[in-house]
Design a protein around this motif. Structure first.
Motif, short mmCIF file in Angstrom:
data_model
loop_
_atom_site.label_atom_id
_atom_site.label_comp_id
_atom_site.label_asym_id
_atom_site.label_seq_id
_atom_site.Cartn_x
_atom_site.Cartn_y
_atom_site.Cartn_z
N SER A 118 0.83 -1.21 0.00
CA SER A 118 0.00 0.00 0.00
C SER A 118 0.86 1.25 0.00
N SER A 149 -8.43 3.89 -3.05
CA SER A 149 -9.46 3.87 -2.00
C SER A 149 -10.58 4.86 -2.28
N SER A 168 -3.56 0.64 -3.36
CA SER A 168 -3.30 -0.74 -2.93
C SER A 168 -2.90 -1.58 -4.13
#
Length: 359
Positions: A118, A149, A168
């Motif tokens: 991440s 996100s 991610s």
């Protein structure tokens, strides 16, 4: 801003100028046509002087119109200045748009082992108005399977309003070794030309990941029975073609060995994501019973530190899953009389069982 100062009085005088603004942070500088300061200035009757007011806006100015004033004052007059000694001008502060995105790391080195990597992204509104920003992810390969996100920030305050997002990278099995990149573009919702980008470089290392199936055995086995066989699946979850050395962890009372075409208990070359089946032949000793677990271990040839275990649990001998129901009592009248007795054998297990019967 061009202006003119004129002595409309009936005597010579020395003048100075001051500017007033509605808020703090604003400033003004009075210069002549060559850019030099000239205050204070001496003017005879009827004389005028053209000049410029250079205005510097406050660093946190909001868009919109503001008014400011310039006042002329006589420095050597015993009475106040008469006439038009104050002039008011309006200034339109335009919308200033700007954005900056920062990443907590710009380089990642990792294996393709499904352990996500991440990156934290910090987004700053550098403009003078509250604003939203759109986020777009551009990957050098779709196989990276990266996700953001969020696709849009909330409303960020003017002058360094901040939001955080997460990039991610799932590091999927089979992602080939090599260099990859992920670029995140952050763009103003209202003005596409206002944008900033950050690039995260990813180096995927050679990854060896064997996988062995766990087999569910439904039937039960008779001790001492002839040889049976079972198949295990061996899969290459790594990102390079690999072979696997196989071995068995055999419980007491069980005899097992590999069958089929193996080369010194080694699989053929298996491509990433592909699999092969191996056969294990087995028997059980006559005096054994209960649940016995056989483990199959696969070790990577590319990386001998990487292994996987699959298993199969066998139900051997009596497990209280058979019920033999006797017939009703029978009276024998004659010594040599023959009769037929009907017994019921019931399978109380959920699967198939092999059964031997002896008298």
């Amino acid at each position: 801003i061009p202006m003119r100062l004129e002595n409309t009085g009936n005597r010579e005088a020395t003048f100075t100028l001051t500017a007033s603004f509605p808020g703090e942070g604003w400033s003004a500088q009075f210069v002549n046509q060559t850019g030099a300061t000239f205050l204070p200035i001496y003017l005879i009757r009827g004389e005028s002087h053209d000049f410029f007011v250079n205005v510097t806006a406050s660093s946190d100015s909001a868009p919109g119109e503001i008014s400011f004033s310039v006042r002329a004052a006589c420095m050597d007059c015993s009475t106040g200045v008469s006439g038009n000694e104050v002039i008011i001008r309006n200034i339109m502060v335009p919308e200033l748009r700007g954005v900056e995105v920062q990443a907590d790391r710009l380089s990642i080195v990792a294996e393709a082992n499904e352990v996500p990597q991440s990156v934290t992204l910090d987004i700053f509104n550098l403009g003078n108005a509250d604003e939203r920003f759109n986020l777009d992810l551009i990957q050098s390969s779709w196989k990276m399977e990266g996700i953001l996100s969020m696709e849009q920030t909330g409303v960020l305050d003017a002058w360094n309003g901040e939001a955080s997002a997460m990039l991610s990278l799932p590091m999927p099995h089979g992602l080939a070794p090599g260099q990859y990149s992920a670029r995140v573009d952050v763009t103003s919702e209202n003005e596409a030309s206002t944008s900033d980008s950050v690039i995260v470089n990813l180096q995927v290392l050679p990854t060896s990941i064997p996988w062995v199936s766990t087999e569910v055995i439904e039937e039960s086995y008779i001790p001492g029975e002839s040889s049976k066989s079972i198949k295990f699946e061996i899969r290459n979850d790594g990102n390079e073609a690999d072979r696997f050395n196989l071995s068995l962890d055999i419980p007491d009372g069980m005899n097992a060995d590999f069958g089929g075409a193996l080369n010194n208990d080694q699989t053929m070359l298996i491509e990433p994501g592909a699999s092969t089946n191996v056969t294990v032949e087995f028997t059980f000793d006559e005096d054994i019973g209960g649940e016995l677990t056989l483990n199959l271990i696969a070790n990577s040839v590319n990386d001998v530190t990487r292994s996987a275990i699959g298993s199969a649990t066998f139900k051997v001998g009596s497990q209280n899953w058979l019920r033999l129901i006797a017939p009703e009592p029978v009276d024998l009248v004659e010594a040599d009389e023959e009769i037929e007795l009907l017994l019921v054998l019931r399978n109380q297990y959920t699967g198939i069982q092999s059964v031997s019967i002896s008298i």
